[in-house]
Design a protein around this motif. Structure first.
Motif, PDB file in Angstrom:
ATOM      1  N   ILE A  93      25.858  41.537  -5.560  1.00 55.73           N
ATOM      2  CA  ILE A  93      25.324  42.805  -5.069  1.00 55.73           C
ATOM      3  C   ILE A  93      26.361  43.657  -4.355  1.00 55.73           C
ATOM      4  CG2 ILE A  93      22.981  41.893  -4.935  1.00 55.73           C
ATOM      5  CD1 ILE A  93      23.284  41.891  -1.858  1.00 55.73           C
ATOM      6  N   SER A  94      27.533  43.095  -4.054  1.00 57.48           N
ATOM      7  CA  SER A  94      28.585  43.911  -3.452  1.00 57.48           C
ATOM      8  C   SER A  94      29.278  44.796  -4.483  1.00 57.48           C
ATOM      9  CB  SER A  94      29.619  43.028  -2.746  1.00 57.48           C
ATOM     10  OG  SER A  94      30.350  42.243  -3.673  1.00 57.48           O
ATOM     11  N   GLU A 139      38.255  44.903   8.799  1.00 55.83           N
ATOM     12  CA  GLU A 139      38.110  44.215   7.520  1.00 55.83           C
ATOM     13  C   GLU A 139      37.120  43.047   7.613  1.00 55.83           C
ATOM     14  OE1 GLU A 139      42.261  43.106   9.202  1.00 55.83           O
ATOM     15  OE2 GLU A 139      40.925  44.852   9.118  1.00 55.83           O
ATOM     16  N   ASP A 140      36.976  42.455   8.789  1.00 54.62           N
ATOM     17  CA  ASP A 140      35.972  41.402   8.963  1.00 54.62           C
ATOM     18  C   ASP A 140      34.562  41.974   8.823  1.00 54.62           C
ATOM     19  OD1 ASP A 140      37.886  39.368   9.579  1.00 54.62           O
ATOM     20  OD2 ASP A 140      38.032  40.156  11.617  1.00 54.62           O
ATOM     21  N   ASN A 141      34.366  43.141   9.376  1.00 57.98           N
ATOM     22  CA  ASN A 141      33.051  43.790   9.335  1.00 57.98           C
ATOM     23  C   ASN A 141      32.680  44.254   7.930  1.00 57.98           C
ATOM     24  OD1 ASN A 141      30.711  44.790  10.793  1.00 57.98           O
ATOM     25  ND2 ASN A 141      31.524  46.840  10.452  1.00 57.98           N
ATOM     26  N   ASP A 142      33.683  44.424   7.077  1.00 60.91           N
ATOM     27  CA  ASP A 142      33.438  44.924   5.726  1.00 60.91           C
ATOM     28  C   ASP A 142      32.486  44.033   4.932  1.00 60.91           C
ATOM     29  OD1 ASP A 142      34.943  47.181   6.030  1.00 60.91           O
ATOM     30  OD2 ASP A 142      36.710  46.419   4.978  1.00 60.91           O
ATOM     31  N   LEU A 143      32.485  42.733   5.212  1.00 61.11           N
ATOM     32  CA  LEU A 143      31.592  41.837   4.473  1.00 61.11           C
ATOM     33  C   LEU A 143      30.141  42.237   4.686  1.00 61.11           C
ATOM     34  CD1 LEU A 143      31.059  39.267   2.781  1.00 61.11           C
ATOM     35  CD2 LEU A 143      31.046  37.993   4.942  1.00 61.11           C
ATOM     36  N   SER A 144      29.766  42.478   5.936  1.00 68.20           N
ATOM     37  CA  SER A 144      28.390  42.884   6.234  1.00 68.20           C
ATOM     38  C   SER A 144      28.067  44.234   5.618  1.00 68.20           C
ATOM     39  CB  SER A 144      28.177  42.950   7.751  1.00 68.20           C
ATOM     40  OG  SER A 144      28.402  41.702   8.349  1.00 68.20           O
ATOM     41  N   GLN A 174      29.588  45.780   2.905  1.00 74.80           N
ATOM     42  CA  GLN A 174      29.588  45.797   1.445  1.00 74.80           C
ATOM     43  C   GLN A 174      28.500  44.930   0.840  1.00 74.80           C
ATOM     44  OE1 GLN A 174      31.413  47.855  -0.333  1.00 74.80           O
ATOM     45  NE2 GLN A 174      32.389  48.634   1.522  1.00 74.80           N
ATOM     46  N   SER A 175      28.127  43.846   1.495  1.00 73.78           N
ATOM     47  CA  SER A 175      27.144  42.922   0.922  1.00 73.78           C
ATOM     48  C   SER A 175      25.740  43.185   1.455  1.00 73.78           C
ATOM     49  CB  SER A 175      27.563  41.475   1.216  1.00 73.78           C
ATOM     50  OG  SER A 175      26.657  40.552   0.639  1.00 73.78           O
TER      51      SER A 175
END
Length: 201
Positions: free
Chosen positions: A41-42, A78-83, A85-86
């Motif tokens: 879903i990302s 960049e750590d926050n990007d996971l939350s 983008q996903s």
């Protein structure tokens, strides 16, 4: 009805799938591993390919979406990007793309979580994504056409996974998994839209 459950192999998703199948619905499981249809879903392109592969859908449920769990002092953009983008954009894009594929009077049901309302240490990134989904659902409900509906489910920590996560959810009162999955069924078979079903007790 034909229902797609993304994340249907996970603990929550599997419970939702079983309840819907017991009611006689045709359920297709979407996910990154061992699913009826593959989807990440990302990736918007992966979402489009999923919808093309599974036509004539009445409803879409998402119990998927990854988030970052770490202290704010250690978190980099960049750590926050996971939350983002996903969990956030992944679920938003399921709707933005999926609105052109669902049958008339279909629905979307997305997943948030208790962290946005009852914060825990290291939960800021997840809370951000969950809050964004909640706001999106409320607003999207008035714009969706062809009778399409949208709701979100915000579960507390569930009894079945509390033992493994009790250190970070100390003091929380877990809820039965079955009670959370019932909320997904309500969202699909009911007529409400723009709602957030909080299953906190």
């Amino acid at each position: 009805m034909r229902i797609l459950v993304i994340g249907g192999n996970g603990m929550l998703g599997h419970s939702v799938v079983e309840k819907l199948r017991a009611l006689g619905h045709e359920v297709v499981v979407g996910g990154r591993h061992n699913a009826d249809v593959d989807v990440d879903i990302s990736s918007p392109e992966s979402i489009r390919e999923m919808y093309e592969a599974v036509p004539n859908l009445d409803h879409v449920i998402s119990t998927a979406g990854q988030t970052t769990a770490m202290p704010l002092a250690d978190m980099k953009p960049e750590d926050n990007d996971l939350s983002v983008q996903s969990k956030l954009l992944g679920q938003v894009n399921l709707v933005l793309i999926g609105q052109h594929y669902l049958k008339d009077n279909g629905s979307f049901t997305l997943t948030t979580g208790v962290k946005k309302d009852d914060p825990i240490a290291g939960g800021a990134s997840a809370a951000m994504a969950n809050g964004g989904i909640t706001a999106f659902v409320k607003s999207a409900a008035i714009d969706l056409e062809r009778g399409l509906r949208i709701n979100s489910i915000s579960p507390n920590i569930v009894e079945e996974s509390f033992e493994q996560q009790k250190e970070i959810f100390m003091g929380f009162t877990p809820v039965p998994l079955s009670k959370v999955s019932d909320a997904f069924v309500k969202s699909v078979v009911g007529k409400q839209t723009g709602q957030e079903y909080k299953i906190y007790s």
